[in-house]
Motif scaffolding. Sequence first.
Motif, mmCIF file in Angstrom:
data_model
loop_
_atom_site.group_PDB
_atom_site.id
_atom_site.type_symbol
_atom_site.label_atom_id
_atom_site.label_comp_id
_atom_site.label_asym_id
_atom_site.label_seq_id
_atom_site.Cartn_x
_atom_site.Cartn_y
_atom_site.Cartn_z
ATOM 1 N N MET B 217 0.825 -1.208 0.000
ATOM 2 C CA MET B 217 0.000 0.000 0.000
ATOM 3 C C MET B 217 0.861 1.261 0.000
ATOM 4 O O MET B 217 2.024 1.198 0.387
ATOM 5 N N HIS B 218 0.273 2.365 -0.412
ATOM 6 C CA HIS B 218 0.938 3.663 -0.288
ATOM 7 C C HIS B 218 1.128 3.926 1.206
ATOM 8 O O HIS B 218 0.217 3.715 2.003
ATOM 9 N N SER B 219 2.320 4.361 1.591
ATOM 10 C CA SER B 219 2.610 4.444 3.023
ATOM 11 C C SER B 219 1.769 5.480 3.750
ATOM 12 O O SER B 219 1.728 5.471 4.977
ATOM 13 N N SER B 220 1.069 6.353 3.024
ATOM 14 C CA SER B 220 0.245 7.346 3.714
ATOM 15 C C SER B 220 -0.886 6.699 4.514
ATOM 16 O O SER B 220 -1.377 7.289 5.463
ATOM 17 N N VAL B 221 -1.287 5.487 4.161
ATOM 18 C CA VAL B 221 -2.368 4.824 4.908
ATOM 19 C C VAL B 221 -1.895 4.307 6.264
ATOM 20 O O VAL B 221 -2.702 3.778 7.040
ATOM 21 N N GLY B 222 -0.603 4.486 6.552
ATOM 22 C CA GLY B 222 -0.077 4.077 7.850
ATOM 23 C C GLY B 222 -0.760 4.742 9.035
ATOM 24 O O GLY B 222 -0.611 4.298 10.169
ATOM 25 N N ALA B 223 -1.509 5.806 8.780
ATOM 26 C CA ALA B 223 -2.255 6.459 9.869
ATOM 27 C C ALA B 223 -3.361 5.572 10.411
ATOM 28 O O ALA B 223 -3.734 5.688 11.578
ATOM 29 N N TYR B 224 -3.873 4.674 9.585
ATOM 30 C CA TYR B 224 -4.973 3.824 10.071
ATOM 31 C C TYR B 224 -4.856 2.356 9.702
ATOM 32 O O TYR B 224 -5.599 1.524 10.206
ATOM 33 N N VAL B 225 -3.886 1.988 8.835
ATOM 34 C CA VAL B 225 -3.707 0.580 8.473
ATOM 35 C C VAL B 225 -2.509 0.018 9.231
ATOM 36 O O VAL B 225 -1.456 0.634 9.277
ATOM 37 N N ASP B 226 -2.683 -1.137 9.840
ATOM 38 C CA ASP B 226 -1.611 -1.790 10.582
ATOM 39 C C ASP B 226 -0.507 -2.242 9.607
ATOM 40 O O ASP B 226 -0.736 -2.346 8.418
ATOM 41 N N ASN B 227 0.672 -2.479 10.159
ATOM 42 C CA ASN B 227 1.874 -2.656 9.336
ATOM 43 C C ASN B 227 2.547 -3.987 9.701
ATOM 44 O O ASN B 227 2.982 -4.194 10.839
ATOM 45 N N TRP B 230 6.047 -3.707 11.273
ATOM 46 C CA TRP B 230 6.017 -3.338 12.703
ATOM 47 C C TRP B 230 5.551 -4.516 13.562
ATOM 48 O O TRP B 230 6.080 -4.760 14.643
ATOM 49 N N THR B 321 7.994 4.931 -0.708
ATOM 50 C CA THR B 321 7.024 5.165 0.364
ATOM 51 C C THR B 321 5.906 4.142 0.264
ATOM 52 O O THR B 321 4.836 4.417 -0.253
ATOM 53 N N VAL B 322 6.181 2.969 0.795
ATOM 54 C CA VAL B 322 5.245 1.860 0.675
ATOM 55 C C VAL B 322 4.975 1.283 2.056
ATOM 56 O O VAL B 322 5.844 1.285 2.921
ATOM 57 N N LEU B 323 3.746 0.856 2.263
ATOM 58 C CA LEU B 323 3.418 0.127 3.485
ATOM 59 C C LEU B 323 3.339 -1.345 3.082
ATOM 60 O O LEU B 323 2.442 -1.742 2.356
#
Lengths: 469, 469
Positions: B217-227, B230, B321-323
């Motif tokens: 995913m685009h790393s900007s979704v890191g605000a609400y998508v688990d990783n 991590w 910048t990838v999740l």
Amino acid sequence: MARLQLEDLKQYAKEHMPGAIEILKEYLRLPTISAQNTAIPETVAFVVNMVREAGGEAQVLDGLGGNPVVYSFFPAGEGGDSEKTLLFYNHYDVQPPEPLEEWHSDPFNPVITDGILFARGVADNKGDLVARLAAIKVLQKAEGGLPCNIKFLIEGEEEIGSPNLAPYLEQYKDLFAADACIWEFGGKDAEERINMVAGIKGMAYLELTCIGAEIDMHSSVGAYVDNAAWRLVQALATMRNERNEILVEGFYDGMIPPTEEELEAVRALPFNEEGTAALYGLKRPLITAAKGEDPREAMVFHPTMTICGMVSGYTGEGSKTVLPKSAKAKIDCRLVPGQDPDHILQCVERHLEKHGFHDVKATSLNGQKAYRSDYSHPFIQHVVATANDVYEAGCVLAPNSAGTGPMFIFGELLQLPIVSTGVGWVKSKAHAPNESIRLEDFEQGIVHMAHMLAGFPEALKLAAEKVEA
Amino acid sequence: MARLQLEDLKQYAKEHMPGAIEILKEYLRLPTISAQNTAIPETVAFVVNMVREAGGEAQVLDGLGGNPVVYSFFPAGEGGDSEKTLLFYNHYDVQPPEPLEEWHSDPFNPVITDGILFARGVADNKGDLVARLAAIKVLQKAEGGLPCNIKFLIEGEEEIGSPNLAPYLEQYKDLFAADACIWEFGGKDAEERINMVAGIKGMAYLELTCIGAEIDMHSSVGAYVDNAAWRLVQALATMRNERNEILVEGFYDGMIPPTEEELEAVRALPFNEEGTAALYGLKRPLITAAKGEDPREAMVFHPTMTICGMVSGYTGEGSKTVLPKSAKAKIDCRLVPGQDPDHILQCVERHLEKHGFHDVKATSLNGQKAYRSDYSHPFIQHVVATANDVYEAGCVLAPNSAGTGPMFIFGELLQLPIVSTGVGWVKSKAHAPNESIRLEDFEQGIVHMAHMLAGFPEALKLAAEKVEA
């Protein structure tokens, strides 16, 4: 009258589609990967040709570091308003295509399947540039000339964080002067509304490296030799907890809290939790769920710390019994207005020292501040109104995006309102394998830009009158 | 008389060197990477030819799963003792050569520089097999025949944990029956002493995988998508602390503590802390130092948990910048006698569940139990005595190695004493780039094996008389 004109624009856009698709496909065949420095000169030449073919002037700005910036200018036509200028910001570089094995087609050999065009960079950002140039052709055909001056800044390092854009903007500040700016990206959400933003998050992209030895070792020495991979894992684990809370002291410093008005705007944004989960195939609930947070607020107002990649030792098939000499992680922090990427790097360095990880080194690969336009500017209202004319399902405008771009330096230097919109869709998969756009969205994007430009001088005049009154 | 004989053996070994080196170089050109399943049939054919060229019988055992096992037999000559049999254990497979960019020469194109032969597998374990076959030729030339029966078991999956060896050993138990065994590896330490072992550690090699989504995913979704990266980092951080203590409940279950005699033997082993640090270019002190532990005891008696590799998301140059949708780690646990690799896997699974990491899955890539021979057996004393005859700086024998191999199934099934020795040196870099042996060590290895074999029946007779008395 505006209604009629819009119908004309739609008709002309339809006629321009086959030619625009051919140009776009040719553009997409260039593997312009800024992170790997491939195909830069060819792409610059291609962009210059595209601009000139559309009737504009093109100038390659170079020599201030990094990849060249293409400046382009289309003057207002007879009957147009040569006092008003709109600036488009685009970039000609794309993300690396990896992992290659997950593409259904060659990322640099565009294919169209069921009206969907697949290729690396088609959504981010080559499709948008071609649509905007097509909108100019449509206006020239429909109206015999342009309603205002149009400028483009097309850079080649957006995907690596635009590290050299500021000097170009500063040096050529007068060249790029404009009244308003349309930013590079955007697209439709799962409900087919066009999603636009009036600002952008910032970024601190860090690389964390731990070097434990000069050579890889047989893993049996793990009984007495320390392990760079374990060191990095343990360092990372101190930086963020399982609730997505960042534990680096000072990380949240300076954050400008959202106004009540901005919060309300964000709470009114659509967000389809189930749709998001289905889109990405998520295996766990949203990380905001555990804390009862609103994912829309997190998306717009919360900074992040994302592991974008990590690597150490043997990563191939099967088992290799090696104790790796080093380990590396790539960390992307999305910042909100008020945060400073340089400060973030310092905080991470201090954190590592404080926790005893003197052997884990942080370096910055990219730092950018966040930006939010004045939400109530008439230009922004004009973009929204024309989007509502063109897109059946309407539009949605967020105070800032969750993504990043060099908007801060534009906003600071050129002092103009900025809206970002584009030709993507909900499955565009920017930065991921099988990136795509739908041709119908591409066509609507052409129509929206032509329609927006047609009424642009009038909207700005209303704004000026409002200010005078 | 023995002295004179040893001088003869040395002379014949010297004469055999050019031919042995040519055979070894040809053998090393085969990229026999079991983890990647390359060049297996060619290597089996090559090994069979080598054995036959040395005058032995060769039989390819196949059909019980995995890569074929080569059995070979050299009968005792006239005047030799056909009641006594020595078994050599070797493997024809090698570790993957990655990272390729760190090799100074092609890993599968052997080169000799200043008397050092560089190639993947030269130390582990192709050089040893060629030296042992050369020792047989030397004995045949020096004595006109062999002093005892000699057998070889040469397998092709040692570097992936010998997952299919047990069925072959069970099926062909009578074929492999012997009085004693020389194991595959060994070499000189920084003080030029030959290091040998009478046992081996076991292994539980696990792969930990976290899948967070179906696509990157685009790393900007890191605000609400688990990783997933991590998640894996946080799971790993709960499993082992910075002091090298393994925090997985039950991990240390069943460990047989060393006897006082074994502890004393280990405390008498040489260990050069500065030499080790210099050899690997270590950036930090030994991890045993923080706890005041003896690295020799850790090496022989402590189990380990090593991250051999980890990978997630983008690992190339620059920033992407990838999740990432998934993350993976390879973990190698070296076990001591009494520990059970199946139990280790279960403990790790329970640990992950207990700590809430239901999304991190552990699978076993390799499980082997540890083994220690009876340290006081006359065969072992004979190997030590003959090593002291051949090697000027003498020899060192540890109760077990820090490394691993399928010794447990040999010891359990064939009921024999086992010593491992070989032709490596302190900079052999087994499993790492620029693996090498020195030609002088290769020659001494030939001499030691020939000398050991010459006195082998006599040493066993003494042992039998001792038992009868």
